[in-house]
Motif scaffolding. Structure first.
Motif, short mmCIF file in Angstrom:
data_model
loop_
_atom_site.label_atom_id
_atom_site.label_comp_id
_atom_site.label_asym_id
_atom_site.label_seq_id
_atom_site.Cartn_x
_atom_site.Cartn_y
_atom_site.Cartn_z
N LEU A 187 -4.89 -2.93 1.95
CA LEU A 187 -3.92 -2.83 3.05
C LEU A 187 -4.10 -3.98 4.04
O LEU A 187 -3.12 -4.56 4.54
CB LEU A 187 -4.08 -1.49 3.79
CG LEU A 187 -3.61 -0.23 3.06
CD1 LEU A 187 -3.89 1.00 3.91
CD2 LEU A 187 -2.13 -0.32 2.72
N GLU A 188 -5.35 -4.32 4.30
CA GLU A 188 -5.62 -5.46 5.21
C GLU A 188 -5.05 -6.74 4.63
O GLU A 188 -4.44 -7.55 5.34
CB GLU A 188 -7.13 -5.62 5.44
CG GLU A 188 -7.66 -4.64 6.45
CD GLU A 188 -9.16 -4.77 6.67
OE1 GLU A 188 -9.79 -5.69 6.12
OE2 GLU A 188 -9.70 -3.90 7.39
N ALA A 189 -5.26 -6.94 3.33
CA ALA A 189 -4.75 -8.15 2.67
C ALA A 189 -3.23 -8.22 2.77
O ALA A 189 -2.65 -9.27 3.06
CB ALA A 189 -5.19 -8.16 1.20
N ILE A 190 -2.60 -7.07 2.59
CA ILE A 190 -1.13 -7.03 2.67
C ILE A 190 -0.66 -7.39 4.08
O ILE A 190 0.27 -8.17 4.26
CB ILE A 190 -0.60 -5.63 2.26
CG1 ILE A 190 -0.65 -5.51 0.73
CG2 ILE A 190 0.81 -5.39 2.78
CD1 ILE A 190 -0.29 -4.13 0.20
N MET A 191 -1.34 -6.87 5.10
CA MET A 191 -0.92 -7.16 6.46
C MET A 191 -1.09 -8.63 6.81
O MET A 191 -0.24 -9.23 7.47
CB MET A 191 -1.66 -6.26 7.47
CG MET A 191 -1.21 -4.82 7.44
SD MET A 191 0.60 -4.63 7.29
CE MET A 191 1.13 -5.13 8.92
N GLU A 192 -2.21 -9.21 6.35
CA GLU A 192 -2.42 -10.65 6.54
C GLU A 192 -1.25 -11.44 5.94
O GLU A 192 -0.71 -12.35 6.55
CB GLU A 192 -3.69 -11.10 5.81
CG GLU A 192 -4.98 -10.64 6.47
CD GLU A 192 -5.41 -11.56 7.60
OE1 GLU A 192 -5.03 -12.75 7.56
OE2 GLU A 192 -6.09 -11.08 8.52
N LEU A 193 -0.90 -11.02 4.76
CA LEU A 193 0.17 -11.67 4.00
C LEU A 193 1.50 -11.58 4.71
O LEU A 193 2.23 -12.57 4.85
CB LEU A 193 0.24 -10.88 2.69
CG LEU A 193 0.72 -11.52 1.45
CD1 LEU A 193 -0.34 -12.51 0.98
CD2 LEU A 193 0.88 -10.43 0.37
#
Ligand code: CA2
Length: 145
Positions: free
Chosen positions: A136-142
């Motif tokens: 989820l963190e990776a998605i938000m960064e993206l």
């Protein structure tokens, strides 16, 4: 608010009941609570589904266009077999992050191949339930970029 589709693949509904040595005693409900907590903190909305059927997963991905900003998926055993799920992800063109509870590269050789990874933005594997939170963190960064 961003909308994320979360897909749990086959047999993940059995987590916490068997194969505790591999996956720990966490249940799918525990993982969902953890993700909802993270989503609240990040101010994003989650739609979480679990299916044991390849076609249902393909349809969930196909129907995601226009409704979701990103997909977080643990394709479970379909990771290693499903060209249909890979093609669906490729077709919808929605940024997708693949997650696994276990480190699939430390396990049997047939788990070392992911048919999904080449169409995903990236893969997170081996951090137990935290793989989902990291996903989820990776998605938000993206999405923030
Ligand atoms: O490590 C992961 O998250 C996996 O995606 C889990 C899949 C496995 O096929 C992948 O190679 C790696 C298996 C999910 C089903 O888990 C079970 C849980 C309890 C009892 C039986 C299976």
């Amino acid at each position: 608010m961003k909308n994320i589709l979360v897909i749990h693949g086959p047999n993940l509904n059995l987590l916490g009941t068997r194969e505790i040595d591999v996956y720990g005693n966490v249940t799918i409900a525990d993982i969902n609570i953890l993700m909802e907590k993270k989503a609240k903190a990040m101010n994003v909305s989650l739609n979480i589904v679990q299916s044991n059927h390849e076609g249902e997963i393909v349809e969930a991905i196909g129907n995601a266009r226009g409704k979701f900003d990103a997909i977080l998926i643990n394709p479970a055993a379909y990771t290693h077999t499903s060209i249909a799920i890979r093609d669906a992800i490729s077709a919808v063109n929605i940024p997708t992050v693949e997650v696994h509870l276990s480190n699939i590269y430390k396990r049997e050789e047939f788990r070392h191949i992911s048919l999904v990874a080449p169409v995903a933005v990236g893969q997170i594997s081996g951090f137990g339930e935290q793989s989902y939170v990291l996903g989820l963190e990776a998605i938000m960064e993206l999405l923030d970029k």
